[in-house]
Enzyme design. Structure first.
Site: not given
Ligand code: ZN
Ligand code: MN
Length: 258
Positions: A34, A36, A45, A121, A123, A177, A182
């Site tokens: 994904e 970032h 992730d 992650h 979701e 996010h 992170e």
């Molecule tokens: Zn992430």
């Molecule tokens: Mn994510």
């Protein structure tokens, strides 16, 4: 030198030997590929869920880490910027559920019954839960039913650590996010993959109280991140990781040594 915990870096003879008593604990990371933002790679992730699982297995001693599920469920605008942003790969729910369900059944076939899904992650969570639930339904009637824990690693950051690291107020894990957590953990373990000079600084995204599809691109900050990682440091990454690994290993021990 630390001993190897990740079974994907082991030969089959070593693997079979380590799992033969049937009570080994297997941690299975679940990530995503994904976007970032401008300052971090697509694999954050997947990299972080795997790292947290490996450090937790090391701390526990004797626990192992299974193959990572590198792909994740569709990024959502209010927690990952949105699946419409190029760079993000969104897998359908049935693919996620089927992958989790298959892994539980395959580990059962190998004689591994104590499983822990370590999510990285936001979701993914409910689809991991569904995959586990369906696998247990598949296996009902078997002499030994697996016991499966599920967790998202950030939930183990203690309130004290949150208070120390977010003096300006904590925005919430959904809008983390590409933010301080992170970015800091990436700086600690994968510094070559982080480019702070490219980081786009902006206030935390103000997202509506509803979802909408097709996504309205303007709702996501142009950076693709939902909060700024500007205040990130490797030291913060270390503090966050210590809190996570401590909490996860204690929780897992509590379940599987009872
Ligand atoms: Zn992430
Ligand atoms: Mn994510």
């Amino acid at each position: 030198m630390t001993t190897e915990t990740n079974i994907t870096r082991m030969d089959a003879f070593t693997y079979r030997d380590l799992i033969k008593d049937g009570n080994v604990v297997m941690l299975i990371p679940v990530g995503a590929i994904e976007q970032h933002g401008a300052h971090m790679p697509l694999g954050v992730d997947a990299l972080l869920s795997t790292k947290m699982a490996e450090l937790t297995a090391e701390k526990m001693g004797g626990a192992l880490v299974g193959p990572s599920i590198e792909f994740g469920y569709k990024s959502q605008q209010r927690s990952g910027g949105g699946a419409h942003i190029i760079g993000t790969f969104g897998f359908d729910a049935d693919t996620m559920i089927g992958t989790v369900r298959t892994l539980v059944r395959e580990f059962h076939r190998h004689g591994v019954h104590n499983l822990v899904f370590v999510n990285g992650h936001y979701e993914n969570y409910q689809f991991i839960y569904e995959g586990v639930d369906l696998a247990l339904r598949d296996l009902s009637g078997e002499p030994r039913i697996p016991q499966v824990m599920m967790m998202s690693y950030w939930d183990f950051v203690t309130p004290q650590v949150i208070e120390t690291l977010y003096p300006e107020g904590f925005p919430g894990w959904d809008v983390e996010h590409g933010g301080v957590m992170e970015t800091s953990i990436m700086l600690e373990f994968f510094p070559d993959l982080v480019h702070l000079e490219k980081l786009i600084d902006h206030p935390a995204a103000e997202l509506p109280l509803y979802d909408i599809l097709p996504a309205v691109p303007q709702l996501t900050p142009a950076s693709g991140c939902l909060s700024s990682g500007k205040a990130s440091t490797p030291e913060k990454g270390r503090i966050l990781t210590d809190s996570i690994v401590e909490g996860m290993s204690a929780a897992i021990r509590g379940v599987f040594t009872a």
